[in-house]
Each structure stands twice: as structure tokens, then as C-alpha cells.
Motif scaffolding. Structure first.
Motif, PDB file in Angstrom:
ATOM      1  N   TYR A 170      24.398 -23.955 -62.690  1.00  0.00           N
ATOM      2  CA  TYR A 170      24.676 -25.351 -63.011  1.00  0.00           C
ATOM      3  C   TYR A 170      26.006 -25.561 -63.722  1.00  0.00           C
ATOM      4  O   TYR A 170      26.705 -26.531 -63.472  1.00  0.00           O
ATOM      5  CB  TYR A 170      23.544 -25.907 -63.869  1.00  0.00           C
ATOM      6  CG  TYR A 170      23.724 -27.369 -64.181  1.00  0.00           C
ATOM      7  CD1 TYR A 170      23.624 -28.309 -63.171  1.00  0.00           C
ATOM      8  CD2 TYR A 170      24.020 -27.803 -65.465  1.00  0.00           C
ATOM      9  CE1 TYR A 170      23.813 -29.656 -63.441  1.00  0.00           C
ATOM     10  CE2 TYR A 170      24.207 -29.143 -65.740  1.00  0.00           C
ATOM     11  CZ  TYR A 170      24.093 -30.067 -64.726  1.00  0.00           C
ATOM     12  OH  TYR A 170      24.285 -31.387 -64.985  1.00  0.00           O
ATOM     13  N   ASN A 171      26.358 -24.662 -64.623  1.00  0.00           N
ATOM     14  CA  ASN A 171      27.540 -24.872 -65.465  1.00  0.00           C
ATOM     15  C   ASN A 171      28.816 -24.530 -64.720  1.00  0.00           C
ATOM     16  O   ASN A 171      29.125 -23.370 -64.515  1.00  0.00           O
ATOM     17  CB  ASN A 171      27.461 -23.989 -66.702  1.00  0.00           C
ATOM     18  CG  ASN A 171      26.428 -24.499 -67.673  1.00  0.00           C
ATOM     19  OD1 ASN A 171      26.542 -25.610 -68.144  1.00  0.00           O
ATOM     20  ND2 ASN A 171      25.414 -23.694 -67.942  1.00  0.00           N
TER      21      ASN A 171
ATOM     22  N   VAL B 238      31.693 -24.841 -65.884  1.00  0.00           N
ATOM     23  CA  VAL B 238      32.760 -24.486 -66.829  1.00  0.00           C
ATOM     24  C   VAL B 238      33.079 -22.992 -66.713  1.00  0.00           C
ATOM     25  O   VAL B 238      34.220 -22.605 -66.463  1.00  0.00           O
ATOM     26  CB  VAL B 238      32.371 -24.863 -68.275  1.00  0.00           C
ATOM     27  CG1 VAL B 238      33.354 -24.272 -69.270  1.00  0.00           C
ATOM     28  CG2 VAL B 238      32.300 -26.375 -68.417  1.00  0.00           C
TER      29      VAL B 238
ATOM     30  N   CYS C  61      31.984 -15.444 -70.168  1.00  0.00           N
ATOM     31  CA  CYS C  61      32.698 -14.387 -70.896  1.00  0.00           C
ATOM     32  C   CYS C  61      33.458 -13.443 -69.972  1.00  0.00           C
ATOM     33  O   CYS C  61      33.428 -12.218 -70.185  1.00  0.00           O
ATOM     34  CB  CYS C  61      31.713 -13.594 -71.764  1.00  0.00           C
ATOM     35  SG  CYS C  61      30.716 -14.630 -72.843  1.00  0.00           S
TER      36      CYS C  61
ATOM     37  N   GLY D 171      39.787 -30.311 -65.597  1.00  0.00           N
ATOM     38  CA  GLY D 171      39.178 -29.927 -66.869  1.00  0.00           C
ATOM     39  C   GLY D 171      38.242 -28.747 -66.722  1.00  0.00           C
ATOM     40  O   GLY D 171      38.696 -27.640 -66.442  1.00  0.00           O
ATOM     41  N   LYS D 172      36.966 -29.015 -66.889  1.00  0.00           N
ATOM     42  CA  LYS D 172      35.902 -28.016 -67.061  1.00  0.00           C
ATOM     43  C   LYS D 172      36.263 -26.547 -66.798  1.00  0.00           C
ATOM     44  O   LYS D 172      36.354 -25.780 -67.745  1.00  0.00           O
ATOM     45  CB  LYS D 172      34.675 -28.420 -66.248  1.00  0.00           C
ATOM     46  CG  LYS D 172      34.017 -29.713 -66.746  1.00  0.00           C
ATOM     47  CD  LYS D 172      32.653 -29.909 -66.131  1.00  0.00           C
ATOM     48  CE  LYS D 172      32.091 -31.298 -66.368  1.00  0.00           C
ATOM     49  NZ  LYS D 172      31.667 -31.536 -67.754  1.00  0.00           N
TER      50      LYS D 172
ATOM     51  N   GLY E 114      35.891 -22.032 -70.294  1.00  0.00           N
ATOM     52  CA  GLY E 114      35.164 -22.235 -71.549  1.00  0.00           C
ATOM     53  C   GLY E 114      36.077 -22.629 -72.694  1.00  0.00           C
ATOM     54  O   GLY E 114      35.680 -23.341 -73.619  1.00  0.00           O
ATOM     55  N   GLN E 115      37.314 -22.163 -72.656  1.00  0.00           N
ATOM     56  CA  GLN E 115      38.305 -22.585 -73.667  1.00  0.00           C
ATOM     57  C   GLN E 115      38.598 -24.073 -73.436  1.00  0.00           C
ATOM     58  O   GLN E 115      38.744 -24.510 -72.283  1.00  0.00           O
ATOM     59  CB  GLN E 115      39.589 -21.761 -73.504  1.00  0.00           C
ATOM     60  CG  GLN E 115      40.753 -22.174 -74.415  1.00  0.00           C
ATOM     61  CD  GLN E 115      40.563 -21.814 -75.888  1.00  0.00           C
ATOM     62  OE1 GLN E 115      39.635 -21.104 -76.261  1.00  0.00           O
ATOM     63  NE2 GLN E 115      41.437 -22.331 -76.739  1.00  0.00           N
ATOM     64  N   PRO E 116      38.644 -24.887 -74.509  1.00  0.00           N
ATOM     65  CA  PRO E 116      38.905 -26.314 -74.331  1.00  0.00           C
ATOM     66  C   PRO E 116      40.332 -26.572 -73.840  1.00  0.00           C
ATOM     67  O   PRO E 116      41.284 -26.589 -74.625  1.00  0.00           O
ATOM     68  CB  PRO E 116      38.704 -26.895 -75.736  1.00  0.00           C
ATOM     69  CG  PRO E 116      37.885 -25.873 -76.471  1.00  0.00           C
ATOM     70  CD  PRO E 116      38.314 -24.554 -75.904  1.00  0.00           C
ATOM     71  N   VAL E 117      40.484 -26.708 -72.543  1.00  0.00           N
ATOM     72  CA  VAL E 117      41.791 -27.040 -71.979  1.00  0.00           C
ATOM     73  C   VAL E 117      41.568 -27.882 -70.732  1.00  0.00           C
ATOM     74  O   VAL E 117      40.668 -27.621 -69.937  1.00  0.00           O
ATOM     75  CB  VAL E 117      42.636 -25.767 -71.696  1.00  0.00           C
ATOM     76  CG1 VAL E 117      41.900 -24.752 -70.846  1.00  0.00           C
ATOM     77  CG2 VAL E 117      43.976 -26.107 -71.053  1.00  0.00           C
TER      78      VAL E 117
ATOM     79  N   VAL F 252      33.848 -15.249 -78.475  1.00  0.00           N
ATOM     80  CA  VAL F 252      34.266 -15.555 -77.110  1.00  0.00           C
ATOM     81  C   VAL F 252      33.736 -14.507 -76.130  1.00  0.00           C
ATOM     82  O   VAL F 252      33.585 -14.780 -74.940  1.00  0.00           O
ATOM     83  CB  VAL F 252      35.814 -15.708 -77.041  1.00  0.00           C
ATOM     84  CG1 VAL F 252      36.517 -14.378 -76.905  1.00  0.00           C
ATOM     85  CG2 VAL F 252      36.236 -16.646 -75.921  1.00  0.00           C
ATOM     86  N   LYS F 253      33.440 -13.310 -76.636  1.00  0.00           N
ATOM     87  CA  LYS F 253      32.883 -12.262 -75.762  1.00  0.00           C
ATOM     88  C   LYS F 253      31.358 -12.354 -75.662  1.00  0.00           C
ATOM     89  O   LYS F 253      30.744 -11.586 -74.923  1.00  0.00           O
ATOM     90  CB  LYS F 253      33.289 -10.881 -76.291  1.00  0.00           C
ATOM     91  CG  LYS F 253      34.778 -10.626 -76.097  1.00  0.00           C
ATOM     92  CD  LYS F 253      35.248  -9.394 -76.840  1.00  0.00           C
ATOM     93  CE  LYS F 253      36.763  -9.268 -76.702  1.00  0.00           C
ATOM     94  NZ  LYS F 253      37.334  -8.306 -77.654  1.00  0.00           N
TER      95      LYS F 253
ATOM     96  N   ALA G 264      30.044 -19.058 -74.985  1.00  0.00           N
ATOM     97  CA  ALA G 264      30.783 -20.279 -75.337  1.00  0.00           C
ATOM     98  C   ALA G 264      30.265 -21.433 -74.502  1.00  0.00           C
ATOM     99  O   ALA G 264      31.023 -22.047 -73.793  1.00  0.00           O
ATOM    100  CB  ALA G 264      32.279 -20.093 -75.095  1.00  0.00           C
TER     101      ALA G 264
ATOM    102  N   PRO H 265      40.873 -25.677 -80.833  1.00  0.00           N
ATOM    103  CA  PRO H 265      40.602 -27.112 -80.649  1.00  0.00           C
ATOM    104  C   PRO H 265      39.181 -27.494 -81.063  1.00  0.00           C
ATOM    105  O   PRO H 265      38.241 -27.323 -80.301  1.00  0.00           O
ATOM    106  CB  PRO H 265      40.804 -27.327 -79.143  1.00  0.00           C
ATOM    107  CG  PRO H 265      41.614 -26.154 -78.679  1.00  0.00           C
ATOM    108  CD  PRO H 265      41.206 -25.025 -79.564  1.00  0.00           C
TER     109      PRO H 265
ATOM    110  N   THR I 147      31.803 -31.817 -73.101  1.00  0.00           N
ATOM    111  CA  THR I 147      31.591 -30.485 -72.509  1.00  0.00           C
ATOM    112  C   THR I 147      31.992 -29.327 -73.431  1.00  0.00           C
ATOM    113  O   THR I 147      31.229 -28.390 -73.630  1.00  0.00           O
ATOM    114  CB  THR I 147      32.369 -30.360 -71.187  1.00  0.00           C
ATOM    115  OG1 THR I 147      31.917 -31.392 -70.310  1.00  0.00           O
ATOM    116  CG2 THR I 147      32.123 -29.010 -70.529  1.00  0.00           C
ATOM    117  N   PHE I 148      33.214 -29.374 -73.960  1.00  0.00           N
ATOM    118  CA  PHE I 148      33.705 -28.232 -74.744  1.00  0.00           C
ATOM    119  C   PHE I 148      33.356 -28.331 -76.233  1.00  0.00           C
ATOM    120  O   PHE I 148      33.426 -27.338 -76.963  1.00  0.00           O
ATOM    121  CB  PHE I 148      35.227 -28.114 -74.639  1.00  0.00           C
ATOM    122  CG  PHE I 148      35.758 -27.957 -73.241  1.00  0.00           C
ATOM    123  CD1 PHE I 148      35.161 -27.087 -72.344  1.00  0.00           C
ATOM    124  CD2 PHE I 148      36.873 -28.672 -72.825  1.00  0.00           C
ATOM    125  CE1 PHE I 148      35.669 -26.929 -71.060  1.00  0.00           C
ATOM    126  CE2 PHE I 148      37.397 -28.518 -71.549  1.00  0.00           C
ATOM    127  CZ  PHE I 148      36.791 -27.644 -70.669  1.00  0.00           C
TER     128      PHE I 148
END
Lengths: 450, 450
Positions: free
Chosen positions: A69-70, A72, A78, A286-287, A292-295, B90-91, B94, B294, B317-318
Motif C-alpha cells: 500500500y505505501n 513512499v 529502509c 512527492g511521496k 521516506g525522507q521528506p522531499v 532510518v535503518k 520511517a 525537516p 505523509t512524511f
């Protein structure tokens, strides 16, 4: 307590409806007290997750759930290429865009090279897809002098004040803006053989005319090119052409919201709009961008940006910091090195074919559709009437969760299984999805009979 | 080319005004081509930064710059407690807030324990301070049924569509909303002995009356409790009391924008509003919250959130992912373990005292003010008239940059040196700041004479 709001949300946990384990109940209570009433959980029995690994999410007891589902963690939870890039950069520098730095420029070059559409000339970075759509809307207003927005009837584009006003999937308790018009989603399955491309064009034209009739100048047509929250509607390709022509003729911009279809998920191209042979004025993303990092961010044409750039300097403290850029670069590298666009096509087809076969045995499956690692399975009360079966869908989703496969639903009728596995899903894992869905459809049917 | 926009921004790099080194010029050209016209750089000679370490930023040639401007890396650039927390988490995982997870709850408990004001009951997380203010404004609208916003005349609250409409410091080329009213900042230095607390209250009351006269219901008074972009105006404490009473009486909310004063920067409390003895309905936070990761958010009262929580489910999301939460927890731990609130008070005083002494030798220094690690130095053409000297200020900022100390300016007149060092600044580093400022004021004065 079941409020309208809970019912607005697909697959929401509804307090009191099912008995949850005492440890989970205690955690939910603590969470409600700390985070307040605006947060929601998924599933009848919410999940407590402590670890992620590839396509798997893992709970405190070590139970493994296949996460389809995700979108992101599109490279898998990871992924070492991304976590290593983050760890390397975070110890070196993570500052802002008021200084010169190479990583953001490398990222811009790499991202711009994914669009052969050379009109898309510039990259701007944000931290979230909502911010990307919000800034895109600001740019569209400055460029066009208008405010009018056209979106599909169950669209989701984000949660900021401006963007929530054109995100009808938030439910009837969140007001749309007076400057917002909805058009029906192009639902091929419900079209009775009509030309839905032509119908979509006509609907957008009618929305433009209605905006103008109310003295509202159109600023933008904003579309997720796979219509994810409308029910995953990838066909027919080329469908957007007439609508894009119409908005451009009316002086508005076409914004492709690629937060969901972007980064190779369609298994055909890097971006969903490319399947439709159209050139957006702005492409938001996005996503999966940082796994997973907010960018997040947007690509825009020089023409769309010229006036905005002169009048509205853009600064977003965290956006474009070197850590987020390094994560996004690692994502692009990995998609290329692991051949994930092709892989998404291959395994996505296995998944769709397997589910299509289930339709021979399960009358509830009205339609199986998708592209790449997007699969929509529309569940209906009966195939002749195509009436949505929301309750059945909810039970299938929860049954699958109990059996270790995580998905959810979408569409106006809340009756389309929404399957967005990580791009790295293996054929074997696709097999697990098909088996688990098979079992869930059988079990839920016999419950219904019983 | 010098546009109005460049002049709107304090300390902007203005293309063509100064000769920059060929390598820098090439990088700027590449950046302009890739990122487009909306991005800006700082300083006459923009900096290329490749590494950060404590209070230092480092360029490709290894030149070290003392960074007393970026309040994001508040514990110092790349503080190991934060980078280790990020690398560990992060490992592991997230993912998002639709599952249960402990880290976000620990963070909520820790943050809520920093406010003895028990009315502030809930934490909501965002990725940026702009998002926090945007969501706060959405909450205020739902709670009050109003849209009116009151801010100070040079306030900055963010870049989203909604928030940019009440961020006048973006300059005259970004329109304020018709529902927005500005009040003069409480500038003690220019008050001629008047009671500025009383004046500020009266101005807010007048703004409320004006909103109502135009049929606009007030939703919120939003204030940075140190008035950072208005020129760093920490005195007198208690100043906000009358204004907060006024907005509450009018049915509006008081939103404390703690993106800049929060997390101990004042050296007195964790939050700036606490210096004024007021209880906000919503407290927004951001920049230093993750020391570069962030992460941002808001605290709100149960009363402010009740209706919003029912009608508008919140999902970002994030935001609230375990990595960002782990970074924020490490920041809170480090502030406590290194005693940084007290340290900010001690070294901040050394800095202010040293700069106040310079005023004996430098007529241009009209006023030195601040609290904790906030210092504002107002530069004037002459002390009697207190006329802002924007040009001199720009030259001091650039001279100091050339001599290895990074700061900038603020206030409506662009004439207040804005000094916001990391909380970990040492007394020795404060000495460097004072010496470099001394030299810059002398050099710039002789240039002027010459």
C-alpha cells in the motif's frame, strides 16, 4: 462513536466498532490523548509497526506484513542505498538554498533529464507533495491572473488551506472553495461503451465555462494522471489530451500531480502524464521521491515561472537541503540500477493477471485494472448493475490485514482495492497477494452467507 | 538587473552588482538555469558551502565561516547526537502516522512537558514551519468561523498560498489577503518613551474593529513573540497580554509562532511566549526542531482542535515519521544535557555586552537589544533622528561575510543586524563576532568618508 468523518475516510479505524487487543487499546488511548482528535488510524485492528525491511512491515511480536500500500518506500523500506546516502550526507552538511551547493544542482539535472519534454526547464523543491501543489497553485495564479481550479470528483491533492479546498476526497465536512469545480472521473468500467476521453474533455470544458460564467478566471486543471484516489483509472492512454488543450485555450495551466504515479510506478515511463502524450506546465512530485525522507518538488516551464520568479522569491528552509537531495539522488540511481521501471511492469502484470483469474471464481470482482505497480480491483454487489460494495471491500481489506497483507481502498464508492506495492515486489510476493486475496474473498463471501 | 523584488529582500545577492569569482559565477549560472527565477542567494558574493561543523560553515577551499545566522542548526551543524539518532532510525523504520508507533508518542510527551500551560494538550506534526502555520490557520478558521488575520507589519510566517497572504515581509509584490490586517511592530527604540504595550494593544484592537467593520470575522492574531523579522524586539516582557486578551474577547485565537524563538533560544524559557505571560491557543514550531531534519509542528488546546478534529482528518505523509521524531527527541535531549538554555543566556549576554561597548566607538550603532541567542543591532544614519541606514547595514553584513562571520539583517528599514547564533556558540566565538563587527564598522565608515 462513528462520525460522518470516519465514514468519509476509506478504511478508517472506528473506535468501539471492533475489540482490539489490550496493548493496542492502551496505545490508541495514549495516542488520542497526545495527538488529539484530528489523527486517524487504518484498519479495524490498527497496526503497531516497529520495523520495515523491503516490502515488509513488522510488529512488536515479529509478525510480518507484506506492505502493498505505501508508495513512499517505493524501493522497499529502509533501502540501503538511500539510508547510506542519508547517513553520509547528514554528517557533512544539511543547510539551506541561500548558499550555493552542488547536490541540489545534480538532483535538478538528473530530474530534468527524466523529462524529454524540454519545456519543463526548472526544478523547485519543497518538503511535501502538499507544499508542491500549493506552490504550483500560487504559480498558476500569478501566471494566469485567475484563481479557478478544476479537479476530479474524488481527487486528493493535499492538506494545506489552499489545496484542501480542491481535495474533495477529504470528505463533505471540508469545504471546497467557491472557485473550485469538480469533474467526474473517467471511469471506463461504468461508461457503458461511451467515449470517456471525449466525455472527460466535455466535462472539463463545461467546468471552464461555468467558472467563467461566475466571473472566475481559470488558473489550473490539476490531475493525478492515474486518478489514484478516484479509483485507479489508467485507461485509455491519451485521455487527457482534449482536457489539457481546453484548459490551455482558456488561459489556465495544466498541472500534472505526479505524487502518486511518478518515479516509474506505471512501469512504462518515469511520469504518468507521459502515457497521455501531454506536456504539463507544472509537474508536482512527492511521496516516493526520497523513499521516506521528506522531499518533494515541482518541475515547471520557464513561461509558467517567469512572473512568479520575479515577484515572489521562493524559500523553504528545509527544502533542497543536501540530505534530502542526496536521498532523492540515491532513489533515482536505484531505480536505474535495479531496472525498477521494467520490473514494475513485469511483476505488476503478474499481479493483475493473477487477480483477473480470481474473477473467474469470485463474482464480487467487477473489474481488475491498472498499470505497472498500480492495481485497482473494483468490488461490486453484482456484475450487471456494477453497484459498489463498500462493506465487502472493507471486510476484504481487514481480512487481508489479519492474514498479513496490507492494502486499502479508494474511489467515490470506497469499493476499489488500492494496490500500490513497492516497485521491488517480487513475483513470489505477488503470489502471496493473490492467494491472500483469494482466501479473503472466499471467507468474506461465506460470512455473508452464514 | 536590480528588480523591486531583490530590493524587497534583505541582503539578497543582486546579479551584476559585484564581481564574483569565475567559479562562483559559473555555479550561479548553472543554478539559475536549473532552479529558475524564484530562488535567491545571500550576500554580494554568494557562498559555496560544502561542510558544516558546530558553529562553522566551510567552503570548498577550506575557508571557515562562523555561522551566527542559521537558527536551524541550533545545536551546531551536524551535531552527533542528532545525526546518530537519524542514522539509527532510518535503518529501522520511517513510516507514517496511520500506524501506531512509539517514537511520535514519546516526542509528544516530551514536547508537551515543556509547556506548564496545561491547556496546550495536543501535538500535531508537519514537515515545515509554513505547514504548521497553514494548519494552525485552518484550525483557527474552523474554530472561529472567521477568516480575519492580524500580523505585524514586517512579519514572516511562511510561503504557502494562505500563509504568504499574511507574510508582509515577502514584499509589496506578494499581495496580502483582503482579510489580513497589519499592526505596527512594538519598536521600543522608536517609541519616544510611549507605553508600547498599551499602543500595541490599541493597534490590535483597532485592527479587530476594522476587520469587523468590513464584515470579516477575526480568526487569529499570529505573532512571533520575539518579532524577529520586525527587527528583534524582545522588550518589554508582558507586552502581548493586552493584545491576546483583545483577540480572545473578539472570538479569535492567539497563535504564537515559535518557529524562531522556540527551543530555548531566548535563554529564559523553552518558548518565547512564556516571557509574556500569555497562553496561546496554538503554538507553532519548526526550524531548530530537528537541527536540520525537516520536522515542524504545533501544540494546540483541546478547545481549539475539537471541531477541526471531527471534520478535518489530518494526514501529512512524511510528518511524524519515526526518523524525524527521533531527530526531534535528540534535539530535546541535547538541549537538556548540554544545558543550552542557560548557555544561550550566558553567551548571549557576553555578545550583547560586547556589542554595546562598541557603541561607544561607533556612532552608527543606534540600539543593541536581544534576549538569549537573539541579538539585534540597529544601525542609523544618526542617533538623534534614528533614521535607518540600510546601505551601511548591507555593507557591514557583506564586510563581515568577507571576514568570515555570517549574519544578515531584518526590520522594515533593513537596518537591523540579525544575529541568531547556534545555542552552542562559545564565549570565544562571541569574541570573534564582536571583533569582526568592530572592524567592519570602522572599515565601512572610512569607505564612506573616502
Amino acid at each position: 462513536m462513528t462520525s460522518t468523518t470516519d465514514l468519509n475516510m476509506v478504511n478508517a479505524y472506528i473506535p468501539g466498532r471492533a475489540n482490539v487487543a489490550p496493548a493496542t487499546a492502551a496505545l490508541i488511548e495514549r495516542r488520542d490523548a497526545l495527538l488529539g482528535p484530528a489523527y486517524r488510524l487504518m484498519y479495524e485492528h490498527p497496526l503497531h509497526i516497529v520495523r520495515g525491511e523491503g516490502a515488509w512491515l513488522i510488529d512488536p511480536e515479529g509478525h510480518r506484513y507484506l506492505d502493498i500500500y505505501n508508495n513512499v518506500a517505493s524501493l522497499g523500506h529502509c533501502h540501503p542505498a538511500v539510508t547510506e546516502a542519508i547517513c553520509r550526507q547528514v554528517k557533512t552538511l544539511a543547510t539551506n538554498t541561500r548558499y550555493l551547493h552542488d547536490t541540489i544542482l545534480e538532483l535538478a539535472e538528473r530530474l530534468l533529464s527524466t523529462v524529454p519534454e524540454t519545456e519543463l526547464a526548472h526544478l523547485m523543491l519543497t518538503c511535501t507533495g502538499s507544499e508542491a501543489n500549493d506552490v504550483a497553485y500560487r504559480i498558476a495564479q500569478v501566471r494566469t491572473g485567475g484563481t479557478g481550479v478544476i479537479v476530479t470528483e474524488t481527487a486528493y491533492h493535499g492538506f494545506t488551506d489552499a489545496v484542501s479546498k480542491f481535495s474533495p476526497s477529504l470528505g463533505v465536512t471540508v469545504d471546497l472553495g467557491a472557485h473550485v469545480r469538480l469533474v467526474p472521473a473517467p471511469r471506463l468500467y461504468h461508461a457503458d461503451g461511451a467515449d470517456i476521453s471525449e466525455r472527460f474533455t466535455r466535462d472539463v470544458e463545461a467546468a471552464i465555462a461555468d467558472l467563467k460564467r461566475h466571473g472566475i478566471k481559470p488558473a489550473a486543471l490539476i490531475v493525478d494522471s492515474v486518478f489514484t484516489s478516484d479509483g485507479i483509472l489508467p485507461e485509455p492512454t491519451g485521455l487527457l489530451r482534449g482536457a489539457v488543450d481546453a484548459i490551455k485555450r482558456a488561459g489556465g495551466l495544466f498541472i500534472a500531480d505526479e505524487v502518486q504515479p511518478g518515479f516509474g510506478r506505471t512501469g512504462e515511463h518515469m511520469w504518468g502524464f507521459q502515457r497521455h502524450g501531454v506536456v504539463p506546465d507544472i509537474v508536482t512530485m512527492g511521496k516516493p521521491m526520497g523513499n521516506g525522507q521528506p522531499v518533494a518538488g515541482l518541475l515547471a516551464t520557464a513561461d509558467a515561472l517567469a512572473e512568479f520568479g520575479k515577484n515572489s522569491r521562493y524559500f523553504n528552509t528545509f527544502a533542497g537541503n543536501a540530505v534530502s537531495c542526496a536521498a532523492a539522488l540515491a532513489v533515482l540511481d536505484t531505480i536505474e540500477q535495479e531496472g525498477l521501471v521494467q520490473h514494475a511492469a513485469t511483476v505488476g502484470k503478474i499481479l493483475r493477471d493473477g487477480i483477473s483469474e480470481l474473477a473467474n471464481r469470485h463474482e464480487a470482482i467487477g473489474d481488475v485494472r491498472g498499470v505497472g505497480m498500480f492495481v485497482g480491483v473494483e468490488l461490486v454487489a453484482d456484475r450487471a448493475s456494477r453497484v459498489p460494495d463498500r462493506e465487502l471491500t472493507t471486510r476484504v481489506v481487514n481480512r487481508m490485514r489479519d492474514n498479513g497483507v496490507l492494502l486499502s481502498a479508494c474511489a467515490m464508492g470506497h469499493n476499489v482495492l488500492k494496490i500500490r506495492p513497492p516497485l521491488v515486489l517480487t513475483a513470489e510476493q505477488a503470489g502471496i497477494v493473490i492467494e491472500t486475496l483469494d482466501e479473503a474473498l472466499s471467507a468474506v463471501r461465506s460470512e455473508k452467507r452464514g
